[in-house]
Design an enzyme around this catalytic site. Sequence first.
Site, short mmCIF file in Angstrom:
data_model
loop_
_atom_site.label_atom_id
_atom_site.label_comp_id
_atom_site.label_asym_id
_atom_site.label_seq_id
_atom_site.Cartn_x
_atom_site.Cartn_y
_atom_site.Cartn_z
N PRO A 101 0.65 -1.27 0.05
CA PRO A 101 0.02 -0.02 -0.14
C PRO A 101 0.96 1.40 -0.01
CG PRO A 101 -0.86 -1.48 1.54
CD PRO A 101 0.57 -2.14 1.07
N LEU A 106 4.82 1.42 4.93
CA LEU A 106 5.32 0.18 4.50
C LEU A 106 6.40 0.14 3.47
CD1 LEU A 106 1.88 -1.89 4.48
CD2 LEU A 106 3.58 -1.68 6.31
N GLY A 107 6.85 1.41 3.15
CA GLY A 107 8.09 1.33 2.37
C GLY A 107 7.90 1.22 0.80
N SER A 108 6.85 1.70 0.49
CA SER A 108 6.32 1.28 -0.99
C SER A 108 7.35 2.26 -1.79
CB SER A 108 4.85 1.80 -1.13
OG SER A 108 4.76 2.31 -2.38
N ASP A 152 14.52 3.12 5.47
CA ASP A 152 13.77 2.48 4.59
C ASP A 152 14.53 1.79 3.40
OD1 ASP A 152 11.56 3.28 5.94
OD2 ASP A 152 10.17 3.94 4.07
#
Length: 314
Positions: A101, A106-108, A152
């Site tokens: 997401p 979440l490190g997209s 990240d």
Amino acid sequence: MPAFSASAPGKIILFGEHAVVYDQPAIAVPVTGIAATAYAAADVLAPTGQVIIQAPDINLDSPVNELPMGDPIRVTVENLQAFFQLDHIPACTIRVSSTIPIAAGLGSGAAISIAIMRALSKAIGLEIQDTDVSALAYEVEKIYHGTPSGIDNTVITYEKPVYYERNQPLKTLRIKKPFKMIIADTGIRSLTSTTVGDVRKGREQEQDRYEVVFSAIGSIVRSARQAIEKGHPDRLGPLMLENHELLDELNVTCPELDNLVQAAMDSGALGAKLSGGGRGGNMIALVDDESEQAVSDALVEAGATNLIQSQISG
Ligand code: PMV
């Protein structure tokens, strides 16, 4: 030029977000159940140097050099070209898809950029070391929020649990006894640049108070490291709650995150906290085999829009 693919996982920060920007340690782990994947294939009929990027999930289909200046994907490709000192990248199409997401902590962004760099490097037959992948991804992270700590790009590049300190050599973390986290999404998209900027402003106004909070978070991270390395994940629960309280003092939580933390604790979680930039995105709850189902149900009941079960090991 043959076709090549590469994937990069998502990540969660277990402890230490925000304070890590001010040189305190933080702990982050990869989340392998979610990933960004890039697929680079030669385009023999295309004009020399034409690199097309396709990301069907976000309706993107464009030559990379027609993306706006400073676009993260454009910067990723241009920086890689500069790194390899190429006049141009052989004509190709890069297709990107992701199950991570966006803007959810979440490190997209880092995962997409790392997957692109790896697929493209393989496709053009040039090697790139992890240190360089991480450093180039860090440059892209700056676009998302000016002063990233680098956590990240590090955890996603190395795909290992890390005990991260800015400007220090990489320390991976040995997880003596695996444990389970439920990652629950508030459904609220929140820009890390905003919360990082607000913490910066807050610190400018109340430097002493902020420094006290940062160093208290640093102590929690050091205790968590010990618990993880010595095989006592049960000790992480109270540390998570303390870390969440301190993040509240930095004004980066929100009612929806607090509500999910409360729901997790009321249904038997061992600990819970927000994860990442805050004011939305995801929270994490530490569970054991007995509490896992009840906590999952309670989080959905309390409004979580997505759950990811993650076994933390490594
Ligand atoms: O929102 P995320 O998961 O990208 O996490 C940001 C973590 C911060 O500590 C708030 C910022 C940083 O650069 O480390």
